[in-house]
Enzyme design. Sequence first.
Site, PDB file in Angstrom:
ATOM      1  N   CYS A  14      44.174 -15.218  32.386  1.00  0.00           N
ATOM      2  CA  CYS A  14      43.277 -15.216  33.541  1.00  0.00           C
ATOM      3  C   CYS A  14      43.858 -14.432  34.711  1.00  0.00           C
ATOM      4  CB  CYS A  14      42.958 -16.645  33.970  1.00  0.00           C
ATOM      5  SG  CYS A  14      44.397 -17.702  34.178  1.00  0.00           S
ATOM      6  N   VAL A  44      32.336 -23.016  32.382  1.00  0.00           N
ATOM      7  CA  VAL A  44      32.596 -24.410  32.019  1.00  0.00           C
ATOM      8  C   VAL A  44      33.109 -25.185  33.230  1.00  0.00           C
ATOM      9  CG1 VAL A  44      33.965 -25.933  30.545  1.00  0.00           C
ATOM     10  CG2 VAL A  44      32.999 -23.827  29.609  1.00  0.00           C
ATOM     11  N   GLY A  97      40.221 -22.879  32.409  1.00  0.00           N
ATOM     12  CA  GLY A  97      39.328 -22.241  31.446  1.00  0.00           C
ATOM     13  C   GLY A  97      38.328 -21.350  32.157  1.00  0.00           C
ATOM     14  N   SER A  98      37.171 -21.196  31.561  1.00  0.00           N
ATOM     15  CA  SER A  98      36.178 -20.263  32.092  1.00  0.00           C
ATOM     16  C   SER A  98      35.497 -20.830  33.332  1.00  0.00           C
ATOM     17  CB  SER A  98      35.123 -19.958  31.022  1.00  0.00           C
ATOM     18  OG  SER A  98      34.285 -21.077  30.821  1.00  0.00           O
ATOM     19  N   GLU A 145      41.272 -24.237  37.524  1.00  0.00           N
ATOM     20  CA  GLU A 145      41.897 -22.903  37.478  1.00  0.00           C
ATOM     21  C   GLU A 145      41.062 -22.102  36.510  1.00  0.00           C
ATOM     22  OE1 GLU A 145      43.242 -19.778  36.431  1.00  0.00           O
ATOM     23  OE2 GLU A 145      44.762 -20.839  35.256  1.00  0.00           O
ATOM     24  N   ASN A 162      44.750 -20.023  25.623  1.00  0.00           N
ATOM     25  CA  ASN A 162      45.541 -18.805  25.830  1.00  0.00           C
ATOM     26  C   ASN A 162      47.012 -19.072  26.113  1.00  0.00           C
ATOM     27  OD1 ASN A 162      44.627 -19.823  28.370  1.00  0.00           O
ATOM     28  ND2 ASN A 162      44.971 -17.842  29.337  1.00  0.00           N
TER      29      ASN A 162
END
Length: 456
Positions: free
Chosen positions: A263, A211, A207-208, A229, A131
């Site tokens: 995010c 994960v 990321g997510s 993060e 992103n």
Amino acid sequence: MSTVTVLNPATAVPITEVSQASVEETDALIARAQAAFPAWRDLAPGERARLLRSFAAVVDAHLEELALLEVANAGHTLGNARWEAGNVRDVLNYYSAAPERLFGRQIPVPGGIDVTFREPLGVVGVIVPWNFPMPIAGWGFAPALAAGNTVVLKPAELTPLTAIRLGELALEAGLPEGVFTVIPGKGSVVGERFVTHPGVRKVCFTGSTEVGKRIMAGCADQVKRLTLELGGKSANIVFADADVAKAAATAPYAVFDNAGQDCCARSRILVQRSAYDEFMAGLETAVKALRVADPASPDSEMGPLVSAQQRDSVARYLDGAEAVITGSVPGDASFADGFWLPPTVVVAEDTRAPVWREEVFGPLVAVLPFDDEADAVRLANDTEYGLSGSIFTRDVGRALRVARAVEAGNLSVNSHSSVRYWTPFGGFKQSGLGRELGPEAPNAFTEEKNVFIAHD
């Protein structure tokens, strides 16, 4: 050797093919970073600082090239991409002073003296999402390099082009081979190897949350340091005593920037009931006026989503939801195959609904009225995430009370901007682990060593 076809999200037209590193190739590049570490660690602080400033200067000379590359690869608007390339330059310049900031301590003890040192960890693995490919890369590699570590960086499979170019520019700036290495590849291959390789002493992952949990579990096997993060479902809280017109006018930029793929996006809007109608009228005007256009156009304010998969994932949240405001997408036939969705506002009828609870990661925002301050805090905290948020009020006391009560790591008052490279950044709850950025960031890439020296 496997390759990935990189697409332009605005048109779905292929740009290039990028080779994907195998486990064996990843190991070889990690070994090269390990070999480069002793000399980089032992470099005089002023010389390391000079090389980082040189890196910043080379990035500055290629700002437009990097920006255009990001427009094509990630679908970012030209204005955003220029800012992002400039952010890499600015982060490098800021942390170029860090080698001189890595101070130890002198601790009085009987029988001698006790001193501490900040020692670099070794090889740091940075895993970057799709992103914000440039800024998030810089937030990881700049302080890590400044602290005397070498870095291996894995860009996202969808958006590797600016990271690859930054790796080339680092060499052009004079950084030695192996000090900063970009390794394109699959997360299940390259990213996983960062976690399992004993030579990588820290992993920085953005990321997510899903994960991130797997990476955290993997790092535990070697007691490997990490920074995470992760996801967010941030609230934009608007009180009736605020400048409601300003709050409504800026709300789209708090959530639709980068097509909502952020995010920190304020994807939940909480509006005090007595100001709800005024706010919604202003929000409709602002959303309709948002310029969703060719991202290469200087006046575009929102571009496409990064992929067809991401577009379809976001679109599923609209099933059964009441869309009360819908913006536009480009009507030009050349963008017909691109990954576009209009900015959309829905009314949250149920706080258990997926659109209210889950990280949508797209141009979709849910609005819900609240009654009083306690109600606003309760609703804002009713989430597993805690990354960011905004509070709009003219009451300074209320701003401080609510900021302290909301369980989030980065908050802004009467603004939607809360992330700066010179202030700490990180999340509460399932939005992250550890703090990055700010003057103390290089310490996150060091180990504190304690030494007692006897008097006799």
